[in-house]
Motif scaffolding. Structure first.
Motif, mmCIF file in Angstrom:
data_model
loop_
_atom_site.group_PDB
_atom_site.id
_atom_site.type_symbol
_atom_site.label_atom_id
_atom_site.label_comp_id
_atom_site.label_asym_id
_atom_site.label_seq_id
_atom_site.Cartn_x
_atom_site.Cartn_y
_atom_site.Cartn_z
ATOM 1 N N PRO A 445 23.354 2.105 -105.613
ATOM 2 C CA PRO A 445 23.389 1.243 -104.426
ATOM 3 C C PRO A 445 23.220 2.003 -103.118
ATOM 4 O O PRO A 445 22.863 1.397 -102.099
ATOM 5 N N GLU A 446 23.451 3.317 -103.138
ATOM 6 C CA GLU A 446 23.339 4.094 -101.906
ATOM 7 C C GLU A 446 21.899 4.446 -101.543
ATOM 8 O O GLU A 446 21.640 4.954 -100.446
ATOM 9 N N VAL A 447 20.949 4.163 -102.439
ATOM 10 C CA VAL A 447 19.552 4.544 -102.198
ATOM 11 C C VAL A 447 18.727 3.297 -101.903
ATOM 12 O O VAL A 447 18.573 2.434 -102.778
ATOM 13 N N PRO A 448 18.164 3.165 -100.708
ATOM 14 C CA PRO A 448 17.357 1.983 -100.385
ATOM 15 C C PRO A 448 15.938 2.104 -100.929
ATOM 16 O O PRO A 448 15.434 3.198 -101.180
ATOM 17 N N ASP A 449 15.308 0.947 -101.107
ATOM 18 C CA ASP A 449 13.875 0.889 -101.409
ATOM 19 C C ASP A 449 13.517 1.700 -102.645
ATOM 20 O O ASP A 449 12.479 2.360 -102.702
ATOM 21 N N VAL A 450 14.388 1.656 -103.656
ATOM 22 C CA VAL A 450 14.150 2.446 -104.861
ATOM 23 C C VAL A 450 13.841 1.559 -106.063
ATOM 24 O O VAL A 450 13.371 2.045 -107.099
ATOM 25 N N ALA A 451 14.080 0.260 -105.953
ATOM 26 C CA ALA A 451 13.864 -0.655 -107.073
ATOM 27 C C ALA A 451 12.378 -0.941 -107.251
ATOM 28 O O ALA A 451 11.653 -1.185 -106.286
ATOM 29 N N ALA A 452 11.945 -0.913 -108.504
ATOM 30 C CA ALA A 452 10.585 -1.300 -108.878
ATOM 31 C C ALA A 452 10.721 -2.231 -110.081
ATOM 32 O O ALA A 452 10.802 -1.788 -111.211
ATOM 33 N N ASP A 453 10.812 -3.547 -109.804
ATOM 34 C CA ASP A 453 11.217 -4.523 -110.811
ATOM 35 C C ASP A 453 12.625 -4.147 -111.286
ATOM 36 O O ASP A 453 13.526 -3.988 -110.490
ATOM 37 N N ARG A 454 12.814 -3.910 -112.576
ATOM 38 C CA ARG A 454 14.138 -3.527 -113.082
ATOM 39 C C ARG A 454 14.253 -2.010 -113.241
ATOM 40 O O ARG A 454 15.262 -1.513 -113.756
ATOM 41 N N PHE A 455 13.249 -1.299 -112.809
ATOM 42 C CA PHE A 455 13.231 0.152 -112.902
ATOM 43 C C PHE A 455 13.631 0.768 -111.565
ATOM 44 O O PHE A 455 13.756 0.088 -110.550
ATOM 45 N N VAL A 456 13.796 2.091 -111.566
ATOM 46 C CA VAL A 456 13.978 2.875 -110.344
ATOM 47 C C VAL A 456 12.802 3.827 -110.212
ATOM 48 O O VAL A 456 12.413 4.487 -111.184
ATOM 49 N N GLN A 457 12.218 3.878 -109.015
ATOM 50 C CA GLN A 457 11.136 4.818 -108.745
ATOM 51 C C GLN A 457 11.381 5.479 -107.398
ATOM 52 O O GLN A 457 11.346 4.832 -106.347
ATOM 53 N N PHE A 458 11.655 6.769 -107.422
ATOM 54 C CA PHE A 458 11.767 7.558 -106.196
ATOM 55 C C PHE A 458 10.385 7.981 -105.739
ATOM 56 O O PHE A 458 9.459 8.144 -106.547
ATOM 57 N N TRP A 459 10.261 8.199 -104.395
ATOM 58 C CA TRP A 459 8.988 8.647 -103.818
ATOM 59 C C TRP A 459 9.248 9.706 -102.745
ATOM 60 O O TRP A 459 10.206 9.578 -101.966
ATOM 61 N N PRO A 460 8.408 10.736 -102.680
ATOM 62 C CA PRO A 460 8.586 11.755 -101.631
ATOM 63 C C PRO A 460 8.522 11.185 -100.225
ATOM 64 O O PRO A 460 9.315 11.582 -99.355
ATOM 65 N N HIS A 461 7.601 10.249 -99.969
ATOM 66 C CA HIS A 461 7.418 9.753 -98.606
ATOM 67 C C HIS A 461 8.478 8.735 -98.208
ATOM 68 O O HIS A 461 8.667 8.471 -97.021
ATOM 69 N N ARG A 462 9.175 8.159 -99.177
ATOM 70 C CA ARG A 462 10.237 7.209 -98.865
ATOM 71 C C ARG A 462 11.619 7.859 -98.868
ATOM 72 O O ARG A 462 12.472 7.545 -98.032
ATOM 73 N N HIS A 463 11.856 8.742 -99.835
ATOM 74 C CA HIS A 463 13.205 9.258 -100.065
ATOM 75 C C HIS A 463 13.338 10.762 -99.850
ATOM 76 O O HIS A 463 14.447 11.292 -99.900
ATOM 77 N N GLY A 464 12.214 11.457 -99.640
ATOM 78 C CA GLY A 464 12.278 12.906 -99.474
ATOM 79 C C GLY A 464 12.603 13.633 -100.760
ATOM 80 O O GLY A 464 13.122 14.753 -100.726
#
Length: 476
Positions: A445-464
């Motif tokens: 819950p502490e990470v915004p904009d990480v949901a991809a449907d029911r999955f989690v996807q981190f991105w360098p440009h969004r989350h560093g």
């Protein structure tokens, strides 16, 4: 952004390529950068592993070490753009250029087009290095090509060489941001970026890949805290309660790292393991399994977490050398809560249905870590997916066999490619009736904009962070 470095000139005897001379070589920074680039090109070496070793062996520190690092990683990151420029400046195809000469041309192009090195110094220093490595005849060729490169700056070259953005946005980004075309296409598909929009978010991702990443550290649970790392000069990480960022310097110089109480680990890698540990399970929660544990970063975190619950982690790694790295990573974990074995997890030595939590950090293309391993973008091909995806499916199936009813499996890849991520999970679930896909983002819950449907996807440009993927599945 340009980098400002001086052009050092020192006199000593010539040393053979690939080895350290007994006396300090002339221009040691450029020499070590060349040796790393040559090893990456000819024997698939990894720059992040080889460069620190050569710097230490040759006693290169300070400004020279900074120059060597910028030359190595800067050249690798923008290799695609430089190759397009160099191809326009040689009389024949760039593919016909000798393997010993090509790293020299790329290093020279990087100094001319992306560093604040005067053109005459960039050319003369590269040609001088070429004379000592490949001889006077081929050094003249290097000189001629680099002088042609000086005709334009990087923006000018790319405006001439890159495809039109409106008619071929993928090709345009591939040249201007130095990525293989198929990789750009795969990123756009994973982001859901529409060609009609100009692939704006994809461009943000590619830009992030060409920026120098931060060094992120993991404070092993039970052995160190983030406060301990902050006391040594680090800064608390953005999301992970076990992470800290080192603003500058060598992490190996930190006392906690030398003692094995902290390790270098990307923040997304910490968070996917943490998410797996947070999923509620009924009944016992004592037996955890890491099926593909090498080199051991996630295993170190999981060993500490399960140790705090009075349980134990079994860490399996198929390659003995990597299993040794895992053993060192979890050494003296909380309560001696980890055991490391050499095992093929597709043919496991353990019984089915005995683990409460299972992590599958599957072998993948590594396209999510291109900031840290820029050479990977030039090594991987679409054909690699044909080899990796069946292995990923097999590992996820074995993980679901290994976990007990009510237990949970975390499937992780350091790649956002759809074939390696949701494609694998969807295919496996289609062939089974004993597992449910959980909402993975609910456990971060502490990470915004990480949901991809029911999955989690981190991105360098969004989350560093690296582009880490996570799916969580519960055994019925």
């Amino acid at each position: 952004m340009t980098q400002r470095f001086s052009s050092p000139y020192r006199t000593t005897r010539r040393s053979p390529r690939g080895s350290a001379s007994r006396t300090r070589p002339r221009d040691p920074a450029r020499r070590v950068a060349y040796d790393v680039l040559y090893a990456v090109q000819t024997r698939d070496a990894y720059a992040n592993l080889l460069l620190p070793v050569l710097l230490r062996e040759r006693g290169i520190t300070g400004r020279d070490a900074g120059l060597a690092t910028e030359l190595t990683y800067g050249t690798l990151r923008l290799q695609g753009s430089y190759d397009a420029v160099l191809d326009a400046c040689v009389d024949r195809s760039l593919r016909s250029v000798d393997t010993e000469v090509l790293p020299l041309l790329r290093m020279g192009a990087h100094q001319l087009l992306s560093m604040d090195v005067p053109p005459h110094a960039a050319v003369s220093s590269t040609v001088d290095l070429a004379r000592r490595i490949v001889g006077h005849h081929r050094a003249r060729f290097v000189n001629a090509v680099l002088r042609k490169v000086t005709a334009r700056d990087l923006t000018g070259w790319l405006s001439v060489l890159a495809p039109d953005r409106k008619t071929d946005p993928v090709g345009h980004l591939a040249i201007t941001h130095s990525h293989p075309r198929w990789v750009v296409q795969a990123f756009a598909e994973a982001l859901g970026d529409e060609t009609s929009s100009g692939l704006k978010e994809t461009e943000r991702l590619l830009t992030a890949h060409n920026e120098r990443p931060r060094v992120t550290l993991l404070a092993k649970p039970g052995r160190a805290t983030v406060t301990d790392l902050v006391d040594e000069g680090a800064v608390a990480a953005r999301y992970s309660p076990y992470g800290a960022v080192l603003p500058e310097g060598d992490p190996g110089m930190l006392r906690l790292v030398r003692q094995g109480r902290a390790v270098v680990q990307d923040e997304a890698s910490q968070l996917v393991a943490l998410a797996l540990s947070r999923v509620p399970v009924s009944g016992p929660d004592q037996q955890w399994l890491d099926m593909c544990a090498g080199p051991g970063g996630k295993a170190a975190l999981m060993a500490g977490l399960v140790g705090e619950r009075g349980g134990r982690l079994l860490a399996a790694e198929v390659q003995p050398a990597r299993a040794g790295l895992v053993a060192r990573a979890v050494h003296r974990s909380l309560g001696n809560s980890a055991r490391v074995i050499v095992a093929d997890s597709t043919q496991p030595p353990w019984r089915d249905g005995i683990f409460d939590r299972v992590l599958v950090d599957a072998p993948c293309t590594g396209l999510g870590a291109l900031r840290r391993r820029p050479e990977s973008r030039w090594r991987r091909t679409p054909e690699n997916l044909a080899e990796l995806v069946p292995l990923q499916r097999a590992l996820l199936n074995r993980a679901l066999d290994a976990v007990r009813p009510g237990g949970v499996v975390g499937y992780v890849t350091c790649s956002p490619h759809l074939a390696e991520t949701r494609g694998v999970v969807t295919d496996v679930l289609a062939g089974r009736d004993d597992a449910d896909l959980l909402n993975a983002a609910r456990h971060l819950p502490e990470v915004p904009d990480v949901a991809a449907d029911r999955f989690v996807q981190f991105w360098p440009h969004r989350h560093g962070t690296d582009a880490m993927f996570l799916a969580l599945l519960r055994k019925r």
